[in-house]
Design a protein around this motif. Structure first.
Motif, PDB file in Angstrom:
ATOM      1  N   VAL A 119       0.884  -1.168   0.000  1.00  0.00           N
ATOM      2  CA  VAL A 119       0.000   0.000   0.000  1.00  0.00           C
ATOM      3  C   VAL A 119       0.916   1.210   0.000  1.00  0.00           C
ATOM      4  O   VAL A 119       1.686   1.423   0.932  1.00  0.00           O
ATOM      5  N   LEU A 120       0.840   2.004  -1.062  1.00  0.00           N
ATOM      6  CA  LEU A 120       1.796   3.083  -1.306  1.00  0.00           C
ATOM      7  C   LEU A 120       1.085   4.428  -1.329  1.00  0.00           C
ATOM      8  O   LEU A 120      -0.039   4.536  -1.818  1.00  0.00           O
ATOM      9  N   GLY A 121       1.752   5.461  -0.813  1.00  0.00           N
ATOM     10  CA  GLY A 121       1.229   6.815  -0.893  1.00  0.00           C
ATOM     11  C   GLY A 121      -0.011   7.054  -0.072  1.00  0.00           C
ATOM     12  O   GLY A 121      -0.802   7.947  -0.388  1.00  0.00           O
ATOM     13  N   THR A 122      -0.206   6.292   0.980  1.00  0.00           N
ATOM     14  CA  THR A 122      -1.431   6.410   1.767  1.00  0.00           C
ATOM     15  C   THR A 122      -1.175   7.116   3.087  1.00  0.00           C
ATOM     16  O   THR A 122      -0.321   6.693   3.872  1.00  0.00           O
ATOM     17  N   ASP A 123      -1.898   8.188   3.316  1.00  0.00           N
ATOM     18  CA  ASP A 123      -1.915   8.856   4.614  1.00  0.00           C
ATOM     19  C   ASP A 123      -2.863   8.072   5.514  1.00  0.00           C
ATOM     20  O   ASP A 123      -4.066   7.981   5.242  1.00  0.00           O
ATOM     21  N   LYS A 124      -2.349   7.487   6.592  1.00  0.00           N
ATOM     22  CA  LYS A 124      -3.176   6.613   7.421  1.00  0.00           C
ATOM     23  C   LYS A 124      -4.335   7.351   8.093  1.00  0.00           C
ATOM     24  O   LYS A 124      -5.271   6.734   8.577  1.00  0.00           O
ATOM     25  N   SER A 125      -4.274   8.682   8.125  1.00  0.00           N
ATOM     26  CA  SER A 125      -5.364   9.435   8.737  1.00  0.00           C
ATOM     27  C   SER A 125      -6.539   9.613   7.785  1.00  0.00           C
ATOM     28  O   SER A 125      -7.605  10.062   8.204  1.00  0.00           O
ATOM     29  N   VAL A 126      -6.345   9.289   6.506  1.00  0.00           N
ATOM     30  CA  VAL A 126      -7.404   9.424   5.508  1.00  0.00           C
ATOM     31  C   VAL A 126      -7.798   8.029   5.042  1.00  0.00           C
ATOM     32  O   VAL A 126      -6.996   7.306   4.461  1.00  0.00           O
ATOM     33  N   ARG A 127      -9.047   7.655   5.259  1.00  0.00           N
ATOM     34  CA  ARG A 127      -9.447   6.266   5.025  1.00  0.00           C
ATOM     35  C   ARG A 127      -9.359   5.892   3.555  1.00  0.00           C
ATOM     36  O   ARG A 127      -8.848   4.841   3.194  1.00  0.00           O
ATOM     37  N   TYR A 128      -9.891   6.721   2.675  1.00  0.00           N
ATOM     38  CA  TYR A 128      -9.780   6.490   1.234  1.00  0.00           C
ATOM     39  C   TYR A 128      -8.989   7.656   0.646  1.00  0.00           C
ATOM     40  O   TYR A 128      -9.530   8.713   0.347  1.00  0.00           O
ATOM     41  N   ASN A 129      -7.711   7.453   0.478  1.00  0.00           N
ATOM     42  CA  ASN A 129      -6.817   8.551   0.154  1.00  0.00           C
ATOM     43  C   ASN A 129      -6.543   8.593  -1.345  1.00  0.00           C
ATOM     44  O   ASN A 129      -6.219   7.586  -1.964  1.00  0.00           O
ATOM     45  N   VAL A 130      -6.660   9.778  -1.946  1.00  0.00           N
ATOM     46  CA  VAL A 130      -6.406   9.935  -3.368  1.00  0.00           C
ATOM     47  C   VAL A 130      -4.943   9.635  -3.669  1.00  0.00           C
ATOM     48  O   VAL A 130      -4.047   9.924  -2.883  1.00  0.00           O
ATOM     49  N   GLN A 131      -4.707   9.019  -4.845  1.00  0.00           N
ATOM     50  CA  GLN A 131      -3.374   8.668  -5.336  1.00  0.00           C
ATOM     51  C   GLN A 131      -2.671   7.611  -4.499  1.00  0.00           C
ATOM     52  O   GLN A 131      -1.445   7.516  -4.514  1.00  0.00           O
ATOM     53  N   SER A 132      -3.407   6.828  -3.772  1.00  0.00           N
ATOM     54  CA  SER A 132      -2.804   5.652  -3.157  1.00  0.00           C
ATOM     55  C   SER A 132      -2.600   4.582  -4.223  1.00  0.00           C
ATOM     56  O   SER A 132      -3.305   4.546  -5.232  1.00  0.00           O
ATOM     57  N   ARG A 133      -1.615   3.720  -4.017  1.00  0.00           N
ATOM     58  CA  ARG A 133      -1.275   2.673  -4.977  1.00  0.00           C
ATOM     59  C   ARG A 133      -1.200   1.329  -4.267  1.00  0.00           C
ATOM     60  O   ARG A 133      -0.794   1.259  -3.095  1.00  0.00           O
ATOM     61  N   TYR A 134      -1.546   0.282  -5.020  1.00  0.00           N
ATOM     62  CA  TYR A 134      -1.628  -1.059  -4.454  1.00  0.00           C
ATOM     63  C   TYR A 134      -1.001  -2.059  -5.427  1.00  0.00           C
ATOM     64  O   TYR A 134      -1.149  -1.923  -6.645  1.00  0.00           O
ATOM     65  N   MET A 135      -0.305  -3.070  -4.881  1.00  0.00           N
ATOM     66  CA  MET A 135       0.278  -4.120  -5.705  1.00  0.00           C
ATOM     67  C   MET A 135      -0.134  -5.472  -5.130  1.00  0.00           C
ATOM     68  O   MET A 135      -0.003  -5.711  -3.916  1.00  0.00           O
ATOM     69  N   ALA A 136      -0.635  -6.337  -6.022  1.00  0.00           N
ATOM     70  CA  ALA A 136      -1.187  -7.618  -5.581  1.00  0.00           C
ATOM     71  C   ALA A 136      -0.824  -8.712  -6.581  1.00  0.00           C
ATOM     72  O   ALA A 136      -0.479  -8.444  -7.736  1.00  0.00           O
ATOM     73  N   TYR A 137      -0.941  -9.974  -6.133  1.00  0.00           N
ATOM     74  CA  TYR A 137      -0.678 -11.117  -7.001  1.00  0.00           C
ATOM     75  C   TYR A 137      -1.588 -12.279  -6.618  1.00  0.00           C
ATOM     76  O   TYR A 137      -2.066 -12.384  -5.485  1.00  0.00           O
ATOM     77  N   ARG A 138      -1.839 -13.138  -7.594  1.00  0.00           N
ATOM     78  CA  ARG A 138      -2.596 -14.379  -7.382  1.00  0.00           C
ATOM     79  C   ARG A 138      -2.037 -15.442  -8.327  1.00  0.00           C
ATOM     80  O   ARG A 138      -2.036 -15.253  -9.544  1.00  0.00           O
ATOM     81  N   TRP A 139      -1.519 -16.531  -7.766  1.00  0.00           N
ATOM     82  CA  TRP A 139      -0.964 -17.622  -8.571  1.00  0.00           C
ATOM     83  C   TRP A 139      -1.899 -18.822  -8.510  1.00  0.00           C
ATOM     84  O   TRP A 139      -2.187 -19.335  -7.433  1.00  0.00           O
TER      85      TRP A 139
END
Length: 353
Positions: free
Chosen positions: A272-292
């Protein structure tokens, strides 16, 4: 018999090989001839617009691991060609191939370097990218790396290992294809992969999402798999976080009100990248995920297509289409010949800074 991991309790007639800057031909005894403290050729430079060959070898053989360091961003394009095919079966930016599409982001919401370790891929600090996909080939393998940066010379560290061995005639060839939408379109689903023709099985997905709105939960979209010309999906997951084996917006919809990073052998939402923990849904947050899909590969006889809805919930309006940035790599095995992969976007279009 080809398993995901070799049975190390049995003696084999296989012979091991490894290609690296110190042994670019992968020859037995072809490594450094320097002294005990000499590093003669630890990396390779690639000029702007240049493509270098990392491996060129006849089979039958199987790739077993790859490690890359150095400049591993979207400017560096990895391609793998099987059995003399003109078109690559693998084509993706290096970082995206290793499930790390936002390569310029090196700090997660907790101030740590984003990393994960799974059965097939590992990303270690700092941009140490590893994969353990088994990749058999009967006649020939060629691996290249292109520098698409318009101005800068880039460099790569790498080692590609495998074994020369007997293989059955009915092997399946590894494929991987990059896609992106920046942003996604409100009138259609995001296409993870389409145009797959042949017999094979889908084995995984890596996904990066850059959220362009701070209103509502971004993971409402359903993952759909269409097998052998399905008009409607045969396999239909119930939400984005559900497909990656999470739930309730990865914890953000529960009482703690924050995303929880996690990773396992076969699935994870590890960054979870670029997320201000004080803002629940923060603009410009980034996420990386995988499923094998290693325990549960998705089999097809003739064709395969996969999509994901891009939906979010906004309290005042309900569920709406989102306009976020999606970056993905799909992984599968199939017979040859194959349909050419969708062409990559330009280097400027893939700029993920």
């Amino acid at each position: 018999m080809i398993g995901y991991f070799e049975d190390v309790t049995r003696i084999s007639n296989a012979t091991s090989f490894a290609f690296s800057p110190e042994n670019p031909d992968g020859r037995r005894g072809g490594g450094t001839q320097g002294g005990p403290h000499d590093k003669l050729n630890a990396w390779r430079e690639i000029a702007p617009g240049e493509t270098i060959t990392l491996m060129d070898m006849d089979g039958p053989a199987m790739l077993e691991s790859m490690w890359f360091g150095g400049n591993n961003g979207w400017n560096m394009i990895l391609r793998i060609y099987w059995d003399g095919c003109e078109n690559p079966s693998v084509e993706a930016p290096l970082s995206a191939f290793f499930a790390y599409p936002f390569h310029s982001n090196v700090t997660d919401m907790n101030g740590n370097y984003p990393s994960f370790s799974s059965a097939a891929v590992m990303a270690a600090p700092c941009r140490g990218f590893n994969c353990y996909w088994q990749m058999p080939f009967l006649r020939h393998c060629r691996i290249t790396l292109e520098n698409r940066h318009p101005h800068n010379t880039l460099w790569t560290y790498y080692i590609i290992t495998g074994k020369k061995c007997e293989l059955p005639d009915n092997i399946a060839y590894f494929h991987a294809s990059y896609r992106q939408a920046r942003p996604t379109l409100s009138d259609r689903e995001y296409v993870i992969i389409d145009g797959v023709r042949g017999k094979g099985h889908f084995v995984g997905l890596s996904l990066g999402v850059n959220v362009n709105s701070n209103n509502g939960c971004w993971v409402e979209g359903e993952v759909k798999m269409f097998i052998d010309g399905d008009k409607y999906p045969s396999i239909n997951y119930t939400g984005t976080e559900d497909y990656f084996c999470g739930s309730y917006c990865f914890g953000n919809d529960e009482a703690n009100g924050r995303y929880q990073q996690y990773g396992g052998l076969y699935a994870g939402m590890y960054a979870v990248l670029g997320t201000d923990k004080s803002v629940r849904y923060n603009v410009q947050s980034r996420y990386m995920a995988y499923r094998w899909h290693l325990p549960d590969p998705i089999h097809f006889e003739e064709s395969f297509r996969m999509t994901i809805q891009t939906l979010r919930t906004i309290p005042a309006y309900g569920m709406v289409a989102s306009r976020d940035d999606y970056i993905s790599v799909a992984y599968w095995y199939q017979t040859l010949p194959f349909e050419p992969l969708k062409p990559l976007p330009s280097d400027a279009e893939m700029d993920l800074t």
